[in-house]
Write a protein that holds these residues in place. Structure first.
Motif, PDB file in Angstrom:
ATOM      1  N   ASN A   9       0.830  -1.802  -0.299  1.00  0.00           N
ATOM      2  CA  ASN A   9      -0.086   0.028  -0.403  1.00  0.00           C
ATOM      3  C   ASN A   9       1.239   1.119   0.070  1.00  0.00           C
ATOM      4  N   ALA A  10       2.145   0.989   0.536  1.00  0.00           N
ATOM      5  CA  ALA A  10       2.991   2.061   0.074  1.00  0.00           C
ATOM      6  C   ALA A  10       3.568   2.811  -1.017  1.00  0.00           C
ATOM      7  N   MET A  36      -8.162   0.801  -1.038  1.00  0.00           N
ATOM      8  CA  MET A  36      -7.050   0.739   0.714  1.00  0.00           C
ATOM      9  C   MET A  36      -7.496   1.410   1.482  1.00  0.00           C
ATOM     10  N   SER A  37      -7.999   0.605   2.528  1.00  0.00           N
ATOM     11  CA  SER A  37      -8.482   0.982   4.133  1.00  0.00           C
ATOM     12  C   SER A  37      -8.402   1.886   4.659  1.00  0.00           C
ATOM     13  N   TYR A  38      -8.785   3.399   4.321  1.00  0.00           N
ATOM     14  CA  TYR A  38      -8.357   4.857   4.926  1.00  0.00           C
ATOM     15  C   TYR A  38      -8.031   4.506   6.354  1.00  0.00           C
ATOM     16  N   GLU A  39      -8.155   3.806   7.531  1.00  0.00           N
ATOM     17  CA  GLU A  39      -7.356   3.653   8.913  1.00  0.00           C
ATOM     18  C   GLU A  39      -6.081   3.464   8.599  1.00  0.00           C
ATOM     19  N   ILE A  44       0.533   4.582   6.925  1.00  0.00           N
ATOM     20  CA  ILE A  44       0.816   4.292   5.159  1.00  0.00           C
ATOM     21  C   ILE A  44       1.762   5.855   5.411  1.00  0.00           C
ATOM     22  N   VAL A  45       0.452   6.552   5.683  1.00  0.00           N
ATOM     23  CA  VAL A  45       1.299   8.138   5.172  1.00  0.00           C
ATOM     24  C   VAL A  45       2.002   8.785   6.522  1.00  0.00           C
ATOM     25  N   HIS A  46       1.492   8.574   7.009  1.00  0.00           N
ATOM     26  CA  HIS A  46       2.274   9.057   8.613  1.00  0.00           C
ATOM     27  C   HIS A  46       3.504   7.831   8.518  1.00  0.00           C
ATOM     28  N   ARG A  47       3.829   7.366   8.597  1.00  0.00           N
ATOM     29  CA  ARG A  47       4.969   6.213   8.532  1.00  0.00           C
ATOM     30  C   ARG A  47       5.775   7.071   7.007  1.00  0.00           C
ATOM     31  N   ARG A  80      13.216  -1.987   2.463  1.00  0.00           N
ATOM     32  CA  ARG A  80      13.607  -1.999   3.629  1.00  0.00           C
ATOM     33  C   ARG A  80      12.965  -1.484   4.852  1.00  0.00           C
ATOM     34  N   GLN A  81      12.477   0.404   4.349  1.00  0.00           N
ATOM     35  CA  GLN A  81      11.977   1.316   5.638  1.00  0.00           C
ATOM     36  C   GLN A  81      10.643   0.318   6.223  1.00  0.00           C
ATOM     37  N   THR A  82      10.055  -0.533   5.188  1.00  0.00           N
ATOM     38  CA  THR A  82       8.423  -0.508   5.589  1.00  0.00           C
ATOM     39  C   THR A  82       7.983  -2.394   5.748  1.00  0.00           C
TER      40      THR A  82
END
Length: 154
Positions: A9-10, A36-39, A44-47, A80-82
């Protein structure tokens, strides 16, 4: 190897933002357009914001936009980050390893080599590379508002 839904999703979120870099797109719109799920997408957006991949803009015309050029976003680094755990087998994690043959097993080295090859391929790709078939991608991500057909009543 299977990537988590978070990473998938990211990547899809960044692809949409990369196709429309001039716009701030709301999280709700991204969730709808990318199914995608909004929640989940909020997390994901925060990360992605923490990593500098996206910027969030508050206010009436706010939303999310890319924080880096599509040419500067490495797919390998993002994966690697996600991904919380790239261990392909139990023996990759010394704290969790209960395998009695791990000290003599060649499978760990083989898996490690395969994982490194996988990541090496991803390291060669940027967001710009995966957005290459723009002419094919853009019609698949048409904004929902423009998909609504006007109905006339007599």
């Amino acid at each position: 190897m299977r990537l988590t839904r978070f990473t998938d999703n990211a990547l899809r979120c960044l692809m949409l933002l990369g196709l429309e870099p001039e716009r701030c797109i709301t999280v709700n719109e991204i969730a709808e357009r990318m199914n995608m799920s909004y929640e989940h997408l909020v997390k994901i957006v925060h990360r992605l914001s923490e990593f500098g991949y996206v910027e969030t803009v508050r206010g009436r015309h706010g939303g999310v936009r890319l924080g880096k050029s599509v040419h500067d976003i490495s797919i390998g680094v993002l994966v690697r980050q996600t991904e919380e755990n790239l261990a392909l087998a139990e023996c990759f994690d010394p704290q969790q390893n209960t395998c009695p043959i791990s000290s003599a097993c060649r499978l760990t080295g083989t898996f490690d080599e395969a994982l490194n090859a996988f990541l090496a391929v991803l390291d060669q790709k940027t967001l710009a590379d995966i957005l290459e078939p723009r002419a094919e991608l853009v019609p698949l991500l048409v904004r929902r508002e423009s998909m609504v057909v006007a109905t006339s009543y007599p």
